[in-house]
Design a protein around this motif. Structure first.
Motif, PDB file in Angstrom:
ATOM      1  N   LEU A 153       0.883  -1.165   0.000  1.00 43.91           N
ATOM      2  CA  LEU A 153       0.000   0.000   0.000  1.00 43.91           C
ATOM      3  C   LEU A 153       0.918   1.210   0.000  1.00 43.91           C
ATOM      4  O   LEU A 153       1.644   1.432   0.962  1.00 43.91           O
ATOM      5  N   VAL A 154       0.933   1.968  -1.097  1.00 42.96           N
ATOM      6  CA  VAL A 154       1.970   2.987  -1.216  1.00 42.96           C
ATOM      7  C   VAL A 154       1.494   4.411  -0.980  1.00 42.96           C
ATOM      8  O   VAL A 154       2.251   5.256  -0.520  1.00 42.96           O
ATOM      9  N   SER A 155       0.249   4.738  -1.293  1.00 43.08           N
ATOM     10  CA  SER A 155      -0.161   6.135  -1.232  1.00 43.08           C
ATOM     11  C   SER A 155      -1.355   6.405  -0.326  1.00 43.08           C
ATOM     12  O   SER A 155      -1.749   7.562  -0.173  1.00 43.08           O
ATOM     13  N   GLU A 156      -1.909   5.367   0.256  1.00 39.62           N
ATOM     14  CA  GLU A 156      -3.092   5.549   1.100  1.00 39.62           C
ATOM     15  C   GLU A 156      -2.874   4.920   2.474  1.00 39.62           C
ATOM     16  O   GLU A 156      -3.662   4.093   2.929  1.00 39.62           O
ATOM     17  N   LYS A 188       7.470  -4.990 -10.735  1.00 43.23           N
ATOM     18  CA  LYS A 188       6.301  -4.128 -10.883  1.00 43.23           C
ATOM     19  C   LYS A 188       5.370  -4.435  -9.714  1.00 43.23           C
ATOM     20  O   LYS A 188       5.009  -5.587  -9.486  1.00 43.23           O
ATOM     21  N   LEU A 189       4.976  -3.413  -8.970  1.00 39.71           N
ATOM     22  CA  LEU A 189       4.176  -3.582  -7.762  1.00 39.71           C
ATOM     23  C   LEU A 189       2.715  -3.215  -8.026  1.00 39.71           C
ATOM     24  O   LEU A 189       2.411  -2.071  -8.366  1.00 39.71           O
ATOM     25  N   VAL A 190       1.850  -4.201  -7.840  1.00 43.02           N
ATOM     26  CA  VAL A 190       0.409  -4.019  -7.993  1.00 43.02           C
ATOM     27  C   VAL A 190      -0.177  -4.000  -6.581  1.00 43.02           C
ATOM     28  O   VAL A 190      -0.419  -5.036  -5.975  1.00 43.02           O
ATOM     29  N   SER A 191      -0.366  -2.800  -6.042  1.00 41.69           N
ATOM     30  CA  SER A 191      -0.703  -2.640  -4.627  1.00 41.69           C
ATOM     31  C   SER A 191      -2.202  -2.425  -4.424  1.00 41.69           C
ATOM     32  O   SER A 191      -2.978  -2.290  -5.369  1.00 41.69           O
ATOM     33  N   LEU A 192      -2.587  -2.352  -3.139  1.00 43.16           N
ATOM     34  CA  LEU A 192      -3.985  -2.077  -2.800  1.00 43.16           C
ATOM     35  C   LEU A 192      -4.470  -0.776  -3.411  1.00 43.16           C
ATOM     36  O   LEU A 192      -5.678  -0.608  -3.643  1.00 43.16           O
ATOM     37  N   TYR A 271       4.655  -2.743  11.048  1.00 44.20           N
ATOM     38  CA  TYR A 271       5.348  -3.896  10.463  1.00 44.20           C
ATOM     39  C   TYR A 271       4.692  -4.244   9.120  1.00 44.20           C
ATOM     40  O   TYR A 271       3.476  -4.348   9.003  1.00 44.20           O
ATOM     41  N   GLY A 272       5.530  -4.406   8.125  1.00 43.91           N
ATOM     42  CA  GLY A 272       5.017  -4.756   6.805  1.00 43.91           C
ATOM     43  C   GLY A 272       4.588  -3.569   5.970  1.00 43.91           C
ATOM     44  O   GLY A 272       4.088  -3.747   4.853  1.00 43.91           O
ATOM     45  N   GLN A 273       4.798  -2.354   6.461  1.00 42.94           N
ATOM     46  CA  GLN A 273       4.428  -1.181   5.663  1.00 42.94           C
ATOM     47  C   GLN A 273       5.330  -1.077   4.435  1.00 42.94           C
ATOM     48  O   GLN A 273       6.532  -1.293   4.506  1.00 42.94           O
ATOM     49  N   THR A 274       4.710  -0.751   3.303  1.00 41.00           N
ATOM     50  CA  THR A 274       5.443  -0.530   2.058  1.00 41.00           C
ATOM     51  C   THR A 274       5.632   0.974   1.900  1.00 41.00           C
ATOM     52  O   THR A 274       4.670   1.695   1.655  1.00 41.00           O
ATOM     53  N   ILE A 275       6.865   1.439   2.057  1.00 40.49           N
ATOM     54  CA  ILE A 275       7.146   2.877   2.094  1.00 40.49           C
ATOM     55  C   ILE A 275       7.744   3.311   0.759  1.00 40.49           C
ATOM     56  O   ILE A 275       8.812   2.865   0.358  1.00 40.49           O
TER      57      ILE A 275
END
Length: 311
Positions: A153-156, A188-192, A271-275
């Motif tokens: 989750l990159v922007s929210e 390539k990251l396909v995030s929430l 923990y596990g945050q995608t920054i």
């Protein structure tokens, strides 16, 4: 035709991703690799083989992978996927195929060496198998064509599905994700951020009536749709893993940009945050191609049309 390995922790959306990959007719599936995640590894193996059997593709081998994360205890999502991971569906199917002897990370290495520059890894579960493969074969980043990861989750931040900051696949083995993200692989990251915009409603599922997959999709998504109704007020389910397959089939479905992305492995709160360093504050070279927007309606249509091929 893209040559792929699909790495799964088969819950509901993994099952739908398998069906999309199989029915697309555009992917050469070298094998499925199983990893502990939504459900325990043995259930992942059973579910994956059941789905392949439903699709008439028992010829595609399912390789047993990591049964637990690298460092932490196993974490599952029964509340989303049901006790068996696929909502109690496919009870009448008994898998007939014996498991290959080769360990899933070794299979990844074998195929990458056999087809250098041709293999796409589609990763829709925790990244434990790929982290183990990287530890064993350091040249792997130079051998694969691309790695497409469902996770993060990159922007929210605050809208995670495990912790407020964290998405399940990354949270389930953040140490593995950190190894993969720092490996130098073309990722390539396909995030929430994009997958939560691809929502399969009950009305969408009704469009599959008469197809081979209508009963399975309706039944398998019951628990998932109830979870979505309770949490989001919508009778449907996000197509996280199918979108990841869709991005391989048609990259134009998403808009992307490259950024430096890291994984938090120490904080109890995150923990596990995608920054993602959107403003380039760390002054580091981009390591991830991040999906920032999706043509959700076009993807949902593609998904339904692909499964309707059995009408």
């Amino acid at each position: 035709m893209d040559k792929i390995i699909l790495d799964v922790d088969t819950g509901v959306d993994d099952a739908l991703a398998i069906l999309m990959a199989v029915e697309s007719g555009q992917l050469e599936i070298a094998g499925i690799t199983a990893v502990n995640g939504n459900v325990p590894l043995e259930q992942v193996m059973v579910n994956s083989k059941k789905v392949l059997q439903l699709a008439g593709r028992s010829d595609i081998p399912v390789y047993r992978g990591a049964g637990q994360p690298l460092l932490k205890g196993a974490f599952h999502e029964f509340g989303v996927h049901g006790d068996d991971g696929i909502g109690g569906s496919l009870q009448n199917i008994v898998p007939r195929v014996e498991d290959p002897v080769l360990f899933a990370p070794d299979f990844m290495i074998e195929q990458a060496k056999k087809f250098p520059g041709e293999l796409t890894l589609i990763m829709v579960g925790p990244l434990t198998n790929l982290a183990l493969a990287l530890r064993k074969e350091p040249t792997l980043p130079q051998l694969v064509k691309q790695v497409v990861v469902m996770g993060g989750l990159v922007s929210e931040s605050g809208r995670g599905n495990t912790l407020p900051t964290s998405e399940f696949n990354i949270f389930a083995d953040a140490e593995a994700a950190k190894i993969v993200f720092h490996s130098g692989m073309p990722i390539k990251l396909v995030s929430l951020d994009v997958t939560m915009k691809t929502f399969l409603t009950k009305e969408h599922i009704e469009q599959l009536q008469g197809s081979l997959y209508y009963d399975f999709v309706m039944k398998s998504t019951e628990v998932y749709r109830k979870y979505s109704m309770d949490n989001y007020g919508q009778n449907g389910c996000a197509l996280h893993d199918p979108l990841t397959v869709g991005v391989v089939l048609d990259p134009s479905l998403v808009k992307t940009a490259k950024y430096f992305v890291d994984i938090e492995t120490k904080s109890e709160l995150s923990y596990g945050q995608t920054i993602c360093d959107f403003l380039h504050l760390w002054k580091k070279e981009p390591n991830i191609e991040v999906c920032l927007a999706v043509d959700a309606d076009r993807f949902t249509t593609l998904f339904l049309d692909t499964l309707k091929k059995q009408l």
